[in-house]
Design a protein around this motif. Structure first.
Motif, PDB file in Angstrom:
ATOM      1  N   THR A   1       2.507  49.515  10.682  1.00 45.22           N
ATOM      2  CA  THR A   1       3.581  48.850   9.950  1.00 45.22           C
ATOM      3  C   THR A   1       4.913  49.577  10.088  1.00 45.22           C
ATOM      4  OG1 THR A   1       1.981  48.026   8.348  1.00 45.22           O
ATOM      5  CG2 THR A   1       4.284  48.021   7.675  1.00 45.22           C
ATOM      6  N   THR A   2       5.935  48.823  10.517  1.00 42.90           N
ATOM      7  CA  THR A   2       7.295  49.352  10.577  1.00 42.90           C
ATOM      8  C   THR A   2       8.228  48.600   9.637  1.00 42.90           C
ATOM      9  OG1 THR A   2       7.794  47.903  12.453  1.00 42.90           O
ATOM     10  CG2 THR A   2       7.027  50.128  12.959  1.00 42.90           C
ATOM     11  N   SER A   3       7.691  47.606   8.960  1.00 45.46           N
ATOM     12  CA  SER A   3       8.455  46.857   7.961  1.00 45.46           C
ATOM     13  C   SER A   3       7.510  46.480   6.839  1.00 45.46           C
ATOM     14  CB  SER A   3       9.054  45.585   8.572  1.00 45.46           C
ATOM     15  OG  SER A   3       9.600  44.754   7.560  1.00 45.46           O
ATOM     16  N   ALA A   4       7.921  46.756   5.600  1.00 41.80           N
ATOM     17  CA  ALA A   4       7.050  46.497   4.456  1.00 41.80           C
ATOM     18  C   ALA A   4       6.642  45.031   4.370  1.00 41.80           C
ATOM     19  CB  ALA A   4       7.744  46.925   3.167  1.00 41.80           C
ATOM     20  N   GLY A   5       7.468  44.147   4.898  1.00 45.97           N
ATOM     21  CA  GLY A   5       7.161  42.720   4.830  1.00 45.97           C
ATOM     22  C   GLY A   5       6.233  42.239   5.921  1.00 45.97           C
ATOM     23  N   ARG A   6       5.918  43.103   6.891  1.00 47.83           N
ATOM     24  CA  ARG A   6       5.031  42.704   8.002  1.00 47.83           C
ATOM     25  C   ARG A   6       3.941  43.750   8.192  1.00 47.83           C
ATOM     26  NH1 ARG A   6      10.111  41.917  10.120  1.00 47.83           N
ATOM     27  NH2 ARG A   6       9.915  43.732  11.502  1.00 47.83           N
ATOM     28  N   PRO A   7       2.927  43.749   7.332  1.00 52.22           N
ATOM     29  CA  PRO A   7       1.850  44.744   7.447  1.00 52.22           C
ATOM     30  C   PRO A   7       1.135  44.631   8.796  1.00 52.22           C
ATOM     31  CG  PRO A   7       1.728  43.567   5.357  1.00 52.22           C
ATOM     32  CD  PRO A   7       2.728  42.846   6.198  1.00 52.22           C
ATOM     33  N   HIS A   8       0.854  45.765   9.409  1.00 53.72           N
ATOM     34  CA  HIS A   8       0.181  45.775  10.702  1.00 53.72           C
ATOM     35  C   HIS A   8      -0.622  47.061  10.827  1.00 53.72           C
ATOM     36  CE1 HIS A   8      -0.627  44.768  14.853  1.00 53.72           C
ATOM     37  NE2 HIS A   8      -0.194  45.949  15.250  1.00 53.72           N
ATOM     38  N   HIS A   9      -1.768  46.958  11.479  1.00 55.58           N
ATOM     39  CA  HIS A   9      -2.634  48.125  11.669  1.00 55.58           C
ATOM     40  C   HIS A   9      -3.248  48.073  13.056  1.00 55.58           C
ATOM     41  CE1 HIS A   9      -5.979  50.929  11.311  1.00 55.58           C
ATOM     42  NE2 HIS A   9      -6.832  49.960  11.529  1.00 55.58           N
ATOM     43  N   ARG A  10      -3.059  49.162  13.798  1.00 50.54           N
ATOM     44  CA  ARG A  10      -3.709  49.266  15.105  1.00 50.54           C
ATOM     45  C   ARG A  10      -3.937  50.732  15.425  1.00 50.54           C
ATOM     46  NH1 ARG A  10      -2.379  49.672  20.635  1.00 50.54           N
ATOM     47  NH2 ARG A  10      -0.124  49.610  20.251  1.00 50.54           N
ATOM     48  N   LEU A  11      -5.138  51.055  15.848  1.00 56.96           N
ATOM     49  CA  LEU A  11      -5.457  52.431  16.240  1.00 56.96           C
ATOM     50  C   LEU A  11      -4.985  52.688  17.656  1.00 56.96           C
ATOM     51  CD1 LEU A  11      -9.102  52.796  14.844  1.00 56.96           C
ATOM     52  CD2 LEU A  11      -7.003  53.747  13.889  1.00 56.96           C
ATOM     53  N   LEU A  12      -4.294  53.802  17.830  1.00 56.11           N
ATOM     54  CA  LEU A  12      -3.850  54.179  19.173  1.00 56.11           C
ATOM     55  C   LEU A  12      -5.018  54.775  19.961  1.00 56.11           C
ATOM     56  CD1 LEU A  12      -0.477  55.846  18.175  1.00 56.11           C
ATOM     57  CD2 LEU A  12      -0.781  53.614  19.244  1.00 56.11           C
ATOM     58  N   ALA A  13      -5.054  54.505  21.232  1.00 53.99           N
ATOM     59  CA  ALA A  13      -6.133  55.035  22.067  1.00 53.99           C
ATOM     60  C   ALA A  13      -5.970  56.537  22.244  1.00 53.99           C
ATOM     61  CB  ALA A  13      -6.110  54.343  23.437  1.00 53.99           C
TER      62      ALA A  13
END
Length: 203
Positions: A184-196
Motif C-alpha cells: 500500500t502506497t495510498s491509504a485509500g487503495r490497500p494492496h499487499h504483495r510479497l516481494l520475491a
C-alpha cells in the motif's frame, strides 16, 4: 493529486483519544512486565534431561540444535542455556502466540503513535504479519521497547529506544525499497504483495 504531508509534520492525536492511548500504553506495559517475569521464571528452570536432545527441534527448518559438549566434557550439554526469545527462533505454537502479542502492540501503540501517513515514499501493509522481514524487525523493536520502557531502564530509556531502535527500524521498514515496496502506497487503495527473495547461490 493531493500533496503528501511534509515529512517533519508532527503527529497530532485528538484530545478525546489521549485517554484511550494512555490506557492502552499502561495495559501494554503491564503485559510486557508479566511476559518478562514469565520468561525469567522459565529460563531459571532447567530442561529435563530426557528432553535435552529435543532442544531447538521446533526451529524453522525442523532442525534440532546440537547437544555439543561444554568445556571438553562429553557428559555435559548446553541445555541449561536459555533459548532465544527472538520470534524467528520459536516453534510454531510459540511463534503464533508471540505474533498475537506483537500484533496487539503494533496495532494499539506503534501505528497509532508513530505510523504517520501512508505515501509512495512511506508504504505500509495491513498484512505485515505475512512479511517475514517485517515480523522480524517489528519483533526486535518490541523487545527493545519492553526493556527500555521498564522503570529499571532509567529516565533515558525511552529516548534511547527512539534513537537506537525506533528510528532505524521505521527507516528500514517503510522505505520505498523495503519489505512493503509492493504494498500500500495510498491509504485509500490497500494492496499487499510479497516481494520475491533472491535465488540461493548455485540454484
Amino acid at each position: 493529486m493531493s500533496q503528501p504531508a511534509h515529512e517533519s509534520e508532527p503527529v497530532r492525536i485528538p484530545d478525546h483519544d489521549l485517554d484511550d492511548l494512555v490506557a492502552t500504553v499502561t495495559r501494554l506495559v503491564a503485559q510486557s512486565r508479566k511476559q518478562d517475569e514469565t520468561l525469567a521464571r522459565l529460563t531459571d528452570e532447567q530442561l529435563p534431561q530426557e528432553d535435552s536432545e529435543h532442544v531447538g527441534a521446533d526451529l524453522p527448518g525442523g532442525t534440532a540444535s546440537p547437544a555439543s559438549p561444554a568445556d571438553g566434557n562429553p557428559g555435559t550439554t548446553k541445555a541449561e542455556e536459555p533459548a532465544s526469545v527472538f520470534i524467528l527462533a520459536l516453534g510454531p505454537k510459540a511463534y503464533a502466540e508471540e505474533l498475537t502479542a506483537l500484533t496487539n502492540w503494533v496495532h494499539n501503540l506503534l501505528m497509532p503513535v508513530y505510523g504517520r501517513e501512508i505515501t509512495t515514499g512511506r508504504p505500509w501493509c495491513r498484512q505485515w504479519q505475512e512479511h517475514p522481514e517485517a515480523v522480524a524487525r517489528l519483533h526486535a523493536l518490541w523487545l527493545a521497547w519492553q526493556q527500555l520502557t521498564d522503570v529499571q531502564a532509567g529516565l533515558a530509556g525511552p529516548s534511547t529506544w527512539h534513537r537506537d531502535h525506533l528510528d532505524p527500524a521505521l527507516l528500514q521498514l517503510r522505505t520505498a525499497d523495503g519489505p512493503f515496496g509492493a504494498c500500500t502506497t495510498s491509504a485509500g487503495r490497500p494492496h499487499h504483495r510479497l516481494l520475491a527473495a533472491p535465488e540461493p547461490a548455485g540454484a
